[in-house]
Design a protein around this motif. Structure first.
Motif, mmCIF file in Angstrom:
data_model
loop_
_atom_site.group_PDB
_atom_site.id
_atom_site.type_symbol
_atom_site.label_atom_id
_atom_site.label_comp_id
_atom_site.label_asym_id
_atom_site.label_seq_id
_atom_site.Cartn_x
_atom_site.Cartn_y
_atom_site.Cartn_z
ATOM 1 N N LEU A 60 0.815 -1.220 0.000
ATOM 2 C CA LEU A 60 0.000 0.000 0.000
ATOM 3 C C LEU A 60 0.845 1.265 0.000
ATOM 4 O O LEU A 60 0.349 2.347 -0.281
ATOM 5 N N LEU A 135 -0.249 6.824 2.110
ATOM 6 C CA LEU A 135 -1.290 6.005 1.487
ATOM 7 C C LEU A 135 -2.003 6.770 0.378
ATOM 8 O O LEU A 135 -2.361 6.198 -0.661
ATOM 9 N N LEU A 139 -2.384 5.873 -3.770
ATOM 10 C CA LEU A 139 -3.616 5.748 -4.565
ATOM 11 C C LEU A 139 -3.363 6.031 -6.040
ATOM 12 O O LEU A 139 -4.030 5.469 -6.918
ATOM 13 N N TYR A 142 -2.743 3.079 -8.241
ATOM 14 C CA TYR A 142 -3.830 2.095 -8.378
ATOM 15 C C TYR A 142 -4.142 1.836 -9.859
ATOM 16 O O TYR A 142 -4.348 2.765 -10.638
ATOM 17 N N THR A 151 -3.026 -2.645 -6.224
ATOM 18 C CA THR A 151 -4.398 -2.626 -6.745
ATOM 19 C C THR A 151 -5.260 -3.678 -6.058
ATOM 20 O O THR A 151 -6.387 -3.399 -5.617
ATOM 21 N N TRP A 154 -5.974 -2.686 -2.270
ATOM 22 C CA TRP A 154 -7.013 -1.672 -2.097
ATOM 23 C C TRP A 154 -8.397 -2.228 -2.423
ATOM 24 O O TRP A 154 -9.377 -1.915 -1.739
ATOM 25 N N SER A 155 -8.486 -3.053 -3.441
ATOM 26 C CA SER A 155 -9.782 -3.645 -3.807
ATOM 27 C C SER A 155 -10.318 -4.520 -2.688
ATOM 28 O O SER A 155 -11.510 -4.462 -2.344
ATOM 29 N N GLN A 158 -11.289 -2.243 0.490
ATOM 30 C CA GLN A 158 -12.520 -1.465 0.297
ATOM 31 C C GLN A 158 -13.754 -2.357 0.237
ATOM 32 O O GLN A 158 -14.827 -1.977 0.731
ATOM 33 N N VAL A 166 -8.703 6.847 1.520
ATOM 34 C CA VAL A 166 -7.938 6.846 2.768
ATOM 35 C C VAL A 166 -8.701 7.580 3.859
ATOM 36 O O VAL A 166 -9.028 7.014 4.900
ATOM 37 N N TRP A 172 -10.199 9.694 -4.260
ATOM 38 C CA TRP A 172 -10.081 9.100 -5.597
ATOM 39 C C TRP A 172 -10.306 10.124 -6.712
ATOM 40 O O TRP A 172 -9.875 9.893 -7.846
ATOM 41 N N CYS A 185 -15.542 0.337 -4.440
ATOM 42 C CA CYS A 185 -16.169 1.265 -3.491
ATOM 43 C C CYS A 185 -17.698 1.199 -3.534
ATOM 44 O O CYS A 185 -18.367 1.819 -2.706
ATOM 45 N N CYS A 206 -11.297 4.442 4.808
ATOM 46 C CA CYS A 206 -10.656 3.147 5.059
ATOM 47 C C CYS A 206 -9.639 3.189 6.196
ATOM 48 O O CYS A 206 -9.537 2.242 6.977
#
Length: 254
Positions: A60, A135, A139, A142, A151, A154-155, A158, A166, A172, A185, A206
């Motif tokens: 991350l 973090l 992003l 990603y 990637t 994070w998937s 979330q 974050v 995003w 998301c 998150c």
């Protein structure tokens, strides 16, 4: 029947007693090291499996791209096996140098862990701010080439924690340069659902969500930490006991 002088008999008794104590210490240390070696092999195996099947899973951080779950497990497993191997050979050969080396290495690891824990609690606020900032930088990686681990991480986060971004889902927007979030998301997953209205996305941040989850499971984390410390203290005790017995035996034999 020949009578031995009382001093000689006492000397023989001391040697036999020391041999028994040394054997007991060697048995305890060997059992401890056997479990350590098995644990190290298991950790190394899981790390290699993650690296092969999941890429750099749970990477991350943009500042420390090598700080992935797979790499950490591989390094930890290898280190545990090396220390265990040194101790095992030292116990079998009753080698003072190897036993002392094992003790020193294990002591260094224990002190480093203790230092990290203390620093973490002392600088919690600064670590929080730095982690969130780092973090957010991550992003931007990603979905890019060569960052499948980030990637995937994070998937999964979330989706499992029902959160987005974050500190907010708007994190995003800077990544996509538009009002959009990853599909992970979405309240109900579907293709390109991240392009829909904000009412269809998770709103929880998150970082705070994961932090709350860790705090709720602090007891389990604490028990794991205490068990780890106890195992290391036992290893230090067994190693030093055997080292002292070997030194004592060598002194008697000299």
């Amino acid at each position: 029947m020949t009578d031995f002088p009382s001093g000689t008999a006492s000397h023989h008794w001391d040697i036999e007693n020391d041999d028994k104590n040394c054997l007991d210490a060697m048995t305890d240390l060997t059992c401890f090291l056997l479990f350590s070696q098995l644990g190290g092999c298991g950790i190394l195996g899981v790390g290699i499996w993650l690296a092969v099947t999941q890429g750099n899973f749970a990477t991350l951080s943009s500042s420390f791209p090598s700080l992935s779950a797979a790499n950490l497990l591989i390094v930890t497993g290898t280190f545990v096996m090396i220390i265990g191997f040194v101790g095992c050979i030292g116990a079998i050969k009753e080698n003072k140098c190897l036993l002392l080396s094992f003790f020193i290495m294990l002591l260094i690891v224990f002190l480093l862990e203790l230092t990290v824990v203390i620093l973490f609690f002392v600088y919690t606020d600064k670590i929080d701010k730095y982690a969130q900032r780092d973090l957010k930088k991550g992003l931007h990686l990603y979905g890019t080439d060569g960052n499948i681990g980030l990637t995937n991480a994070w998937s999964i986060i979330q989706t499992d924690f029902r959160c987005c971004g974050v500190s907010n889902y708007t994190d995003w927007f800077e990544v996509y340069n538009t009002t959009r979030v990853p599909d992970s998301c979405c309240l109900e997953f579907s293709e390109n659902c991240g392009l829909h209205s904000p009412g269809t996305w998770w709103k929880a941040p998150c970082y705070e969500t994961v932090k709350v989850w860790l705090q709720e499971n602090l007891l389990a984390v604490g028990i794991f930490g205490l068990c780890t410390a106890l195992v290391q203290i036992l290893g230090l005790t067994f190693a030093m006991t055997m080292y002292c017995q070997v030194v004592k035996a060598d002194t008697y034999c000299a």
